[in-house]
Design an enzyme around this catalytic site. Structure first.
Site, short mmCIF file in Angstrom:
data_model
loop_
_atom_site.label_atom_id
_atom_site.label_comp_id
_atom_site.label_asym_id
_atom_site.label_seq_id
_atom_site.Cartn_x
_atom_site.Cartn_y
_atom_site.Cartn_z
N TYR A 173 75.68 -1.18 39.39
CA TYR A 173 76.27 -2.07 38.60
C TYR A 173 76.58 -2.08 37.12
CZ TYR A 173 71.72 -2.75 41.21
OH TYR A 173 70.52 -2.52 42.36
N LYS A 218 69.13 4.16 39.04
CA LYS A 218 69.60 5.12 40.12
C LYS A 218 70.79 5.56 40.12
CE LYS A 218 68.19 0.92 41.84
NZ LYS A 218 68.50 -0.10 41.10
N ARG A 251 65.17 -20.39 36.20
CA ARG A 251 64.51 -19.38 37.27
C ARG A 251 64.51 -17.99 37.24
NH1 ARG A 251 67.25 -20.23 42.21
NH2 ARG A 251 66.86 -22.05 41.84
N ASN A 276 60.45 -17.14 39.12
CA ASN A 276 60.21 -16.41 39.69
C ASN A 276 59.11 -15.26 39.64
OD1 ASN A 276 62.75 -16.31 41.14
ND2 ASN A 276 64.04 -15.65 40.44
#
Length: 277
Positions: free
Chosen positions: A55, A80, A241, A245
């Site tokens: 990322y 990761k 947002r 969420n």
């Protein structure tokens, strides 16, 4: 000013740890925005941040963790090992690079990002993660994008099961068989692309359910994930947002609602099938 939300419930991991059920996903969050958005998420109530070497924003996520007005042990950080770093020695080096970028002493969860069966190195990568866990450099270890046969191999060869399997999962691709396999082996299923990159939200079934519950279609889908028992990591790029969420723990979908969502299954993916790599 609206109140902060309660943090997401903690789900038990098979190794004795816990993971917040809903986290903030950082895929495609630009580095220039990542620290600010992570701090927005933490301020609202998030305690789970999901990043990855691929990322390109690990450094900024680490900055947010250090700057947050929340103790480090209340935050759960995942990263990761990218597929180009599969292999025993390669994965160890990749972890060293990730933890240096994050600037953390220990990672809460480290995942193999993709199995890449064509290179046949994911079992060796898994052995490296087991070593990192045993050395307590990582608290928990898991995988991403593993089918059941990939999981069977690493468990069979090492005797160690992942605590998490992070896979593409949304109403078009509910992954029922894989979720059942994970459950039988003490593995939590974690959903990436939980809203099918927003594409599923245009379905009129979700509009109707949203109207019925006084929620947004995104909240309906995230609540569906929660009730399935998934860990879920939606991405968001605005404070509104981000807040929306997380605000999914004070209502419940009925059995009929769940059946309507189940009928949306089509098998469509927004990403690659792990066996195609």
């Amino acid at each position: 000013m609206s109140r902060n939300l309660d943090p997401a419930p903690l789900m038990p991991l098979a190794d004795g740890g816990v993971i917040p059920q809903l986290g903030y996903g950082l895929y495609k969050v630009p580095p220039a925005d990542a620290t600010r958005l992570c701090l927005e998420a933490i301020d609202v109530g998030y305690r789970h941040l999901d990043t990855a070497a691929f990322y390109g924003n690990e450094r900024e996520v680490g900055e947010a963790v250090r700057a947050a007005p929340v103790p480090r042990d209340e935050l759960f950080v995942t990263s990761k090992v990218w597929k180009d770093d599969n292999g025993y020695d390669e994965a160890l080096r990749a972890f060293d690079a990730s933890i240096a970028r994050l600037g953390l002493e220990q990672l809460d969860l480290l995942l193999i990002h993709w199995p890449v069966p064509s290179t046949d190195r994911y079992a060796d990568t898994w052995r490296a993660l087991v070593r990192l866990r045993d050395e307590r450099r990582v608290r928990s270890i898991g995988v991403a994008n593993f089918h059941a046969h990939h999981l069977e191999r690493i468990i069979g060869e090492t005797g160690v099961a992942p605590v998490v399997n992070q896979v593409e999962l949304h109403p078009w691709l509910p992954q029922a068989e894989l979720r059942a396999f994970d459950l039988a082996h003490g593995i939590l299923t974690e959903a990436w692309s939980p809203l099918a990159r927003g594409r599923v939200l245009d379905d009129p079934v979700l509009d109707e359910l949203a109207a019925r519950h006084g929620r947004t279609p995104a909240q309906i889908v995230l609540r569906w994930h929660v009730q399935l028992g998934n860990v879920v990591i939606p991405k968001a790029s605005s404070p509104g947002r981000i807040r929306e969420n997380l605000d999914v723990f004070d209502f419940e979908l009925r059995l009929g609602d769940l059946a309507e969502i189940a009928a949306l299954e089509s098998g469509a993916r927004t990403g690659r099938d792990p066996d195609d790599d």
